[in-house]
Design a protein around this motif. Structure first.
Motif, short mmCIF file in Angstrom:
data_model
loop_
_atom_site.label_atom_id
_atom_site.label_comp_id
_atom_site.label_asym_id
_atom_site.label_seq_id
_atom_site.Cartn_x
_atom_site.Cartn_y
_atom_site.Cartn_z
N SER A 126 12.90 -1.81 5.13
CA SER A 126 12.29 -1.24 6.32
C SER A 126 10.93 -1.88 6.57
O SER A 126 10.28 -2.38 5.65
N PRO A 127 10.46 -1.88 7.80
CA PRO A 127 9.13 -2.42 8.09
C PRO A 127 8.03 -1.77 7.25
O PRO A 127 7.12 -2.44 6.76
N ALA A 128 8.10 -0.45 7.07
CA ALA A 128 7.05 0.25 6.33
C ALA A 128 7.06 -0.14 4.86
O ALA A 128 6.00 -0.35 4.25
N TRP A 129 8.25 -0.24 4.27
CA TRP A 129 8.31 -0.63 2.86
C TRP A 129 7.82 -2.06 2.67
O TRP A 129 7.10 -2.36 1.71
N ARG A 130 8.20 -2.93 3.57
CA ARG A 130 7.76 -4.33 3.48
C ARG A 130 6.23 -4.42 3.56
O ARG A 130 5.60 -5.19 2.82
N ALA A 131 5.64 -3.64 4.44
CA ALA A 131 4.18 -3.65 4.55
C ALA A 131 3.53 -3.12 3.28
O ALA A 131 2.53 -3.66 2.80
N THR A 132 4.11 -2.04 2.72
CA THR A 132 3.59 -1.49 1.47
C THR A 132 3.62 -2.54 0.37
O THR A 132 2.64 -2.72 -0.37
N ALA A 133 4.76 -3.24 0.23
CA ALA A 133 4.89 -4.26 -0.81
C ALA A 133 3.89 -5.39 -0.60
O ALA A 133 3.25 -5.87 -1.55
#
Length: 657
Positions: free
Chosen positions: A165-172
């Motif tokens: 997901s976009p949010a998970w990718r940003a978190t990583a």
């Protein structure tokens, strides 16, 4: 009785000695007798436990491993007695090892995040977003199907689609550009926030993180153009129990409400990385090993301690084991846990063993009677210390405060006498423990076995619920609590320093009552405030059919809950209404909910903490003797449940432990 029990569970000869978990003074006395050595234990180690299996073992090696598992050292007293006492250097070494383990965990997790991002496009376009949505849909359907089948093995599995997901990718991305040392400085049970437009209690994002957030906003717009992330925060939570290190990205819209989120759990990714340093999963035996043969007592002890067990002989077993549960001084609680299992494994493999297990509760009957020695050692590999001499040397991986058996005995006796555990008793117990979760061990399990286990009114939910609130209750003290009971108002600035510190911990750990982040709403700390308390009493009871006898660790119900069971049973667990309709014996009680109401300054911000106690009359009553108002309330609830539509299954079901 104690002496007889020790002799029955211990075998001592000139060349061998075997015993299941014993208090350290008793264990050292047996070892001294076997080797004709004058040994003694410091009072500081009097509550520690040991279990051994020795066969032709050199005494110096035995004593060395005993000191190793207890983080202790041997000294010689002026009278010539070898004295076992705590070793500060050994404890310091463990602390360094734990710090190194935390570093490895974070390092392995970051490797995983880097690999997962490398498998994905540098930036998601419409085609990539569509593919992600489809994979997520398939994944969620599989989880929903598992829920419908009550297939717990497949209900809580890894969710790789969620990691696209976009949010998970940003978190990583943000995690990978941060210095790992910054993450490792977050204390156990700590909470730190990085945010756009940070307040004084928050950290600002780096330039690299700002770039990651720009990509995130573009990807979020492709995923759903109606979602606008006006402000983004990354909340770090360090839990001590697992330990669990969670990074949570939260995006809020123009109205201040959450529009998107993602979680990266830095403790759970390591087992997916190649060449990980974590302990591998248990290995199956080679087929030539004979399964261990636990005694009848061992099997029964595990059956009775499984709170949700539905064994047919559960009531008769409880009648037999109740005296042992109530007396942890004479009957060591860890005897029927991992210690006994390891002794059997050592005997099966003909290996010498010295071990000491903590008080954490890991009792389970499943896999116990059919496990081989190899399987037992494999699933406990994390707690087996390196040994060059081929010995099995066991020290529980998680360090917990050793519970005083005598204090626990008094606590349990009070619970039985009062018909449940009071908030006062639970708070006093939590206050004297340095463990984050003081009831998440055999003590909490014993309290539930002797009282009530299921539902929101239970002893178990009271003890295992909110240790911070329990400690706050203890910090306020009996004088302050009595004032609150009388309806008086306490000024926060006049409370003790310890009480104010506990309030700050509660306020800043999570969200405020309205969901707001306290580091946003109270960015400069707490200046003052007031505390009041409201008390709500609810009549509760539990029932059974006279022919069956009282249940073990029952679930208390109020009139509404019991009325619904009379009408529809419990379909999710395949219990028909007829089972509840046969109840003709009840035990009456009252559940008190104590709500601590704070108005925090500046701003007069309301927050609350709730604690509950449920106490039962020791005498059972027949159905015809139930109070008329209670019978009326049950019937009213039953009729309402009959008229209500069928219950829909929950989106997510918590499996039984």
């Amino acid at each position: 009785m104690l002496c007889a029990m020790l002799l029955a569970s211990t075998q001592v000869t000139a060349s061998s000695i075997t015993f299941s978990p014993l208090r350290a003074p008793d264990a050292i006395r047996y070892i001294g007798q076997a080797y004709n050595r004058r040994l003694a234990v410091s009072p500081a180690l009097a509550e520690e436990i040991l279990f051994v299996r020795l066969n032709g073992a050199p005494v110096d090696t035995v004593l060395s491993h005993v000191a190793e598992v207890l983080c202790a050292k041997w000294t010689t007293r002026p009278d010539g007695v070898s004295w076992l006492e705590p070793d500060p250097k050994a404890l310091s070494k463990i602390e360094k090892e734990e710090a190194a383990e935390d570093e490895r965990r974070v390092s392995d997790s970051l490797k995983y995040l880097r690999r997962r991002l490398a498998e994905q496009p540098a930036e998601l376009d419409q085609k990539a977003v569509d593919a992600y949505v489809q994979r997520k849909k398939i994944q969620d359907q599989k989880i929903d199907d598992a829920e419908a089948r009550m297939d717990f093995a497949h209900m809580f599995v890894g969710a790789p689609a969620s990691e696209e997901s976009p949010a998970w990718r940003a978190t990583a991305r943000i995690l990978l550009q941060m210095d790992p040392k910054v993450l490792l400085t977050i204390p156990k049970e700590g909470r730190e926030v990085w945010a756009e437009s940070p307040t004084p209690m928050q950290h600002g994002f780096s330039d690299e993180a700002q770039e990651a957030l720009k990509i995130y906003r573009r990807e979020l717009n492709i995923l759903d153009p109606t979602l606008v992330a006006k402000r983004i925060k990354l909340v770090f939570l360090m839990r001590e129990l697992v330990p669990a290190f969670n990074a949570i990205l939260v995006a809020v819209g123009p109205d201040g409400k959450e529009v998107d989120s993602a979680v990266a759990r830095l403790n759970t990714y390591a087992d997916r990385t190649e060449n990980s340093t974590v302990v591998p999963a248990p290995k199956a035996s080679n087929g030539g090993e004979t399964p261990l043969q636990p005694s009848t007592d061992d099997i029964e002890a595990r059956k009775i301690q499984e709170l949700r067990s539905k064994e047919i002989d559960r009531r008769s077993l409880f009648a037999k084991w109740r005296p042992r549960i109530m007396d942890p001084v004479s009957f060591e609680p860890t005897t029927w846990d991992i210690g006994e299992e390891l002794v059997m494994a050592a005997e099966s493999l003909n290996r010498n063993l010295v071990g000491s297990a903590n008080d954490a509760l890991i009792v389970t009957q499943e896999g116990y009677s059919n496990a081989t020695a190899t399987e037992v050692l494999a699933r406990n590999q994390e707690s087996l210390l390196p040994s060059k001499d081929g010995w099995l040397v066991f020290r529980s991986h998680d360090r917990l405060q050793r519970t005083s058996r005598s204090k626990a005995k008094a606590l349990l006796a009070g619970c039985v006498r009062r018909g449940g555990i009071t908030v006062d008793s639970a708070a006093d117990w939590a206050a004297q423990s340095s463990d984050r979760w003081p009831f998440l061990n055999w003590v909490g399990n014993y309290v539930a076995l002797l009282g009530t286990q299921g539902g929101r009114y239970s002893d178990y939910s009271n003890t295992a619920g909110d240790p911070d609130a329990l400690r706050l209750w203890a910090d306020i003290g009996s004088t302050g609590i009595d004032s609150l009971r009388r309806g008086e108002v306490l000024q926060l600035s006049r409370l003790s320093a310890a009480t104010r510190a506990q309030i700050e911990k509660i306020v800043y750990w999570g969200s405020l009552d309205d969901g707001a982040d306290p580091t946003d709403r109270l960015p400069n700390g707490i200046t003052d405030g007031t505390l009041t308390m409201s008390i709500e009493e609810t009549p509760v009871f539990y029932g059974w059919a006279d022919a069956d006898g009282p249940p073990v660790a029952p679930e208390p119900l109020d009139a509404k809950g019991f009325g619904a069971l009379l009408a529809k049973g419990r379909p999710r667990f395949q219990i028909p209404a007829s089972v509840f309709q046969q109840y003709d014996r009840f035990r009456l009680g009252v559940s008190r909910r104590y709500k601590l109401n704070f108005l925090i300054e500046p701003g007069g911000i309301p927050i609350s903490e709730q604690l509950r106690e449920t106490l039962f009359d020791p005498d059972a009553q027949v159905a015809s003797e139930l109070p008329a108002d209670l019978k009326s309330a049950v019937e009213k609830a039953r009729l309402a449940a009959v008229a209500a539509p069928a219950e829909r299954p929950a989106n997510r079901v918590i499996p039984p432990s």
